[in-house]
Scaffold this motif. Structure first.
Motif, PDB file in Angstrom:
ATOM      1  N   ALA A  71       0.824  -1.215   0.000  1.00 56.76           N
ATOM      2  CA  ALA A  71       0.000   0.000   0.000  1.00 56.76           C
ATOM      3  C   ALA A  71       0.854   1.260   0.000  1.00 56.76           C
ATOM      4  N   LEU A  72       1.997   1.205   0.651  1.00 52.99           N
ATOM      5  CA  LEU A  72       2.827   2.411   0.798  1.00 52.99           C
ATOM      6  C   LEU A  72       4.023   2.419  -0.137  1.00 52.99           C
ATOM      7  N   LYS A  73       4.101   1.401  -0.961  1.00 53.44           N
ATOM      8  CA  LYS A  73       5.270   1.217  -1.832  1.00 53.44           C
ATOM      9  C   LYS A  73       6.543   1.425  -0.997  1.00 53.44           C
ATOM     10  N   ALA A  74       6.632   0.648   0.051  1.00 53.71           N
ATOM     11  CA  ALA A  74       7.757   0.762   0.990  1.00 53.71           C
ATOM     12  C   ALA A  74       9.078   0.441   0.297  1.00 53.71           C
ATOM     13  N   LYS A  75      10.149   0.924   0.903  1.00 49.92           N
ATOM     14  CA  LYS A  75      11.485   0.668   0.364  1.00 49.92           C
ATOM     15  C   LYS A  75      11.817  -0.825   0.459  1.00 49.92           C
ATOM     16  N   ASP A  76      11.450  -1.437   1.577  1.00 50.59           N
ATOM     17  CA  ASP A  76      11.651  -2.875   1.744  1.00 50.59           C
ATOM     18  C   ASP A  76      10.862  -3.379   2.947  1.00 50.59           C
ATOM     19  N   VAL A  77      10.849  -4.701   3.087  1.00 46.49           N
ATOM     20  CA  VAL A  77      10.215  -5.339   4.247  1.00 46.49           C
ATOM     21  C   VAL A  77      11.275  -6.202   4.919  1.00 46.49           C
ATOM     22  N   THR A  78      11.307  -6.189   6.238  1.00 47.44           N
ATOM     23  CA  THR A  78      12.180  -7.117   6.956  1.00 47.44           C
ATOM     24  C   THR A  78      11.335  -7.945   7.911  1.00 47.44           C
ATOM     25  N   ILE A  79      11.425  -9.258   7.775  1.00 49.57           N
ATOM     26  CA  ILE A  79      10.772 -10.161   8.715  1.00 49.57           C
ATOM     27  C   ILE A  79      11.848 -10.636   9.687  1.00 49.57           C
ATOM     28  N   TRP A  80      11.682 -10.274  10.956  1.00 46.96           N
ATOM     29  CA  TRP A  80      12.677 -10.624  11.981  1.00 46.96           C
ATOM     30  C   TRP A  80      12.293 -11.950  12.596  1.00 46.96           C
ATOM     31  N   LYS A  81      13.201 -12.931  12.481  1.00 44.22           N
ATOM     32  CA  LYS A  81      12.877 -14.298  12.893  1.00 44.22           C
ATOM     33  C   LYS A  81      13.906 -14.833  13.880  1.00 44.22           C
ATOM     34  N   PRO A 124       3.192 -18.263   2.981  1.00 44.57           N
ATOM     35  CA  PRO A 124       3.231 -18.370   1.518  1.00 44.57           C
ATOM     36  C   PRO A 124       2.625 -17.183   0.758  1.00 44.57           C
ATOM     37  N   LYS A 125       1.660 -16.485   1.357  1.00 45.42           N
ATOM     38  CA  LYS A 125       1.026 -15.385   0.607  1.00 45.42           C
ATOM     39  C   LYS A 125       1.865 -14.107   0.605  1.00 45.42           C
ATOM     40  N   THR A 126       2.953 -14.101   1.352  1.00 44.65           N
ATOM     41  CA  THR A 126       3.690 -12.856   1.588  1.00 44.65           C
ATOM     42  C   THR A 126       4.407 -12.317   0.349  1.00 44.65           C
ATOM     43  N   VAL A 127       4.942 -13.215  -0.451  1.00 42.26           N
ATOM     44  CA  VAL A 127       5.886 -12.781  -1.488  1.00 42.26           C
ATOM     45  C   VAL A 127       5.213 -12.070  -2.666  1.00 42.26           C
ATOM     46  N   LYS A 128       4.071 -12.593  -3.096  1.00 39.93           N
ATOM     47  CA  LYS A 128       3.428 -12.103  -4.327  1.00 39.93           C
ATOM     48  C   LYS A 128       3.195 -10.583  -4.349  1.00 39.93           C
ATOM     49  N   PRO A 129       2.558 -10.022  -3.322  1.00 40.56           N
ATOM     50  CA  PRO A 129       2.332  -8.560  -3.380  1.00 40.56           C
ATOM     51  C   PRO A 129       3.636  -7.775  -3.456  1.00 40.56           C
ATOM     52  N   LEU A 130       4.694  -8.291  -2.836  1.00 46.53           N
ATOM     53  CA  LEU A 130       5.984  -7.601  -2.869  1.00 46.53           C
ATOM     54  C   LEU A 130       6.599  -7.713  -4.257  1.00 46.53           C
ATOM     55  N   GLN A 131       6.451  -8.877  -4.831  1.00 46.32           N
ATOM     56  CA  GLN A 131       6.950  -9.089  -6.196  1.00 46.32           C
ATOM     57  C   GLN A 131       6.245  -8.130  -7.157  1.00 46.32           C
ATOM     58  N   ASN A 132       4.939  -7.976  -6.975  1.00 43.91           N
ATOM     59  CA  ASN A 132       4.170  -7.107  -7.873  1.00 43.91           C
ATOM     60  C   ASN A 132       4.678  -5.674  -7.870  1.00 43.91           C
ATOM     61  N   LYS A 133       5.193  -5.233  -6.737  1.00 45.01           N
ATOM     62  CA  LYS A 133       5.700  -3.857  -6.690  1.00 45.01           C
ATOM     63  C   LYS A 133       7.223  -3.787  -6.628  1.00 45.01           C
ATOM     64  N   GLY A 134       7.883  -4.932  -6.779  1.00 43.68           N
ATOM     65  CA  GLY A 134       9.352  -4.940  -6.767  1.00 43.68           C
ATOM     66  C   GLY A 134       9.953  -4.501  -5.440  1.00 43.68           C
ATOM     67  N   ILE A 135       9.271  -4.853  -4.344  1.00 39.87           N
ATOM     68  CA  ILE A 135       9.772  -4.468  -3.010  1.00 39.87           C
ATOM     69  C   ILE A 135      10.618  -5.618  -2.438  1.00 39.87           C
ATOM     70  N   PRO A 136      11.893  -5.368  -2.127  1.00 41.54           N
ATOM     71  CA  PRO A 136      12.729  -6.448  -1.578  1.00 41.54           C
ATOM     72  C   PRO A 136      12.255  -6.899  -0.186  1.00 41.54           C
ATOM     73  N   LEU A 137      12.452  -8.179   0.083  1.00 39.40           N
ATOM     74  CA  LEU A 137      12.074  -8.755   1.380  1.00 39.40           C
ATOM     75  C   LEU A 137      13.315  -9.343   2.045  1.00 39.40           C
ATOM     76  N   HIS A 138      13.617  -8.863   3.240  1.00 33.49           N
ATOM     77  CA  HIS A 138      14.738  -9.418   4.009  1.00 33.49           C
ATOM     78  C   HIS A 138      14.195 -10.347   5.077  1.00 33.49           C
ATOM     79  N   ILE A 139      14.884 -11.465   5.263  1.00 35.07           N
ATOM     80  CA  ILE A 139      14.601 -12.321   6.419  1.00 35.07           C
ATOM     81  C   ILE A 139      15.842 -12.236   7.288  1.00 35.07           C
ATOM     82  N   LYS A 140      15.667 -11.721   8.497  1.00 32.21           N
ATOM     83  CA  LYS A 140      16.838 -11.528   9.353  1.00 32.21           C
ATOM     84  C   LYS A 140      16.597 -12.071  10.752  1.00 32.21           C
TER      85      LYS A 140
END
Ligand code: ASP
Ligand code: MG
Length: 300
Positions: free
Chosen positions: A214-224, A264-280
């Motif tokens: 929604a915000l066309k964020a620079k990136d997403v980080t999932i902290w695990k 599993p649903k997480t990646v698609k919306p990010l792919q659609n807007k080219g937003i990188p996803l970090h798992i850290k």
């Protein structure tokens, strides 16, 4: 704008919540939306509460509510120096409302009843986290995902209305004065009628992607609590390797067939807007972890 998602394990006790602050302080120059899950196993506990309501087991219901409240109070007591902190009153009010649910008329719709109760976990964790950040001098705005994430009425596994959600999130953020940090809930949304919905178990990762989209964020980080994505599930394979950089497509395949590191649903919306996803790793936040991004950025 960056989106950080903290799951139940990363806010499972007072030290874990302090660690979230520690991680946020590593990024003083970024504006961050924090998407948080219910603390530890609270969602499972709330599922038991729903069962007790439906089975009319009042004693079990009362006991379960008491235990969930006590769990959150222990964390709050360890985090807040002021015994009069408003968060105590907030907890008491939320649990008063929960206790009333036993005597409310029950609709025939199990999924509806489930979502109204189970969504409480994320409300509690996000309020506690926002209040704690405030106490520690990190000003944040608390956002109510039950007003921002619009879904259909498919309770327990609601589907996103992307257009409306995008408008609601954008409008709401434009009305709030600039703060370094926003705190909101994973896993929950609302219907057009204003009823609370949930997005499916472990759905907070998906929520992070929704806010980022929604915000066309620079990136997403999932902290695990793992260092990143591995090439196979360590439960079944030895010598697994950390994947430092993979494509969206590979990440989708791994999320369905490999180690279940992300929803599993997480990646698609990010792919659609080219937003990188970090798992850290929230245990070793300085490590690079895994980055999931467009394939051409690293393919030869
Ligand atoms: N609290 C929810 C669950 O445990 C959502 C999440 O953790 O992602 O399923
Ligand atoms: Mg959880």
């Amino acid at each position: 704008m960056r989106v950080f998602k903290f799951g139940g394990a990363s806010v499972k006790n007072a030290d874990a919540v302090r660690n979230v602050l520690h991680i946020l302080r590593m990024y003083p120059d970024d504006q961050i939306i924090v998407v948080v899950s219910a603390m530890d196993k609270t969602t499972n506990r709330l599922e038991e509460v729903v069962q007790s309501i439906l089975a009319r087991r009042e004693e079990a219901f009362t006991q379960q509510c008491k235990e969930i409240l006590a769990f959150h109070e222990r964390i709050v007591t360890a985090l807040f120096s002021d015994a009069q902190a408003p968060i105590y009153k907030f907890l008491e009010e939320e649990f008063q409302a929960l206790r009333k649910k036993f005597d409310d008329p029950i609709s025939a719709h199990f999924g509806f009843e489930y979502d109204q109760v189970v969504s409480l976990g994320e409300i509690l964790s996000s309020k506690i986290l926002a209040a704690f950040l405030e106490q520690e001098g990190l000003t944040s705005a608390w956002l109510d995902a039950r007003k921002l994430v619009r879904t259909d009425a498919h309770f327990k596994e609601a589907n996103i209305d992307w257009g409306t959600t995008e408008n609601l999130i954008r409008r709401s953020l434009s009305e709030i004065p600039t703060v370094p940090c926003f705190v909101t809930q994973g896993f929950i949304g609302h219907t057009q009628e204003g009823d609370t919905t949930t997005l499916g178990r472990e759905g907070s990762d998906y929520s992070a992607a929704i806010f980022a989209y929604a915000l066309k964020a620079k990136d997403v980080t999932i902290w695990k609590d793992v260092p990143g994505m591995l090439n196979a599930d360590p439960k079944y394979f030895q010598n697994t390797q950390l994947l430092s950089s993979i494509s969206y497509r590979e990440a989708i395949e791994l999320s369905y067939f490999g180690a279940s590191v992300i929803h599993p649903k997480t990646v698609k919306p990010l792919q659609n807007k080219g937003i990188p996803l970090h798992i850290k790793s929230f245990i070793s936040p300085h490590e690079d972890g895994t980055i999931i991004q467009q394939a051409h950025q690293f393919d030869h």
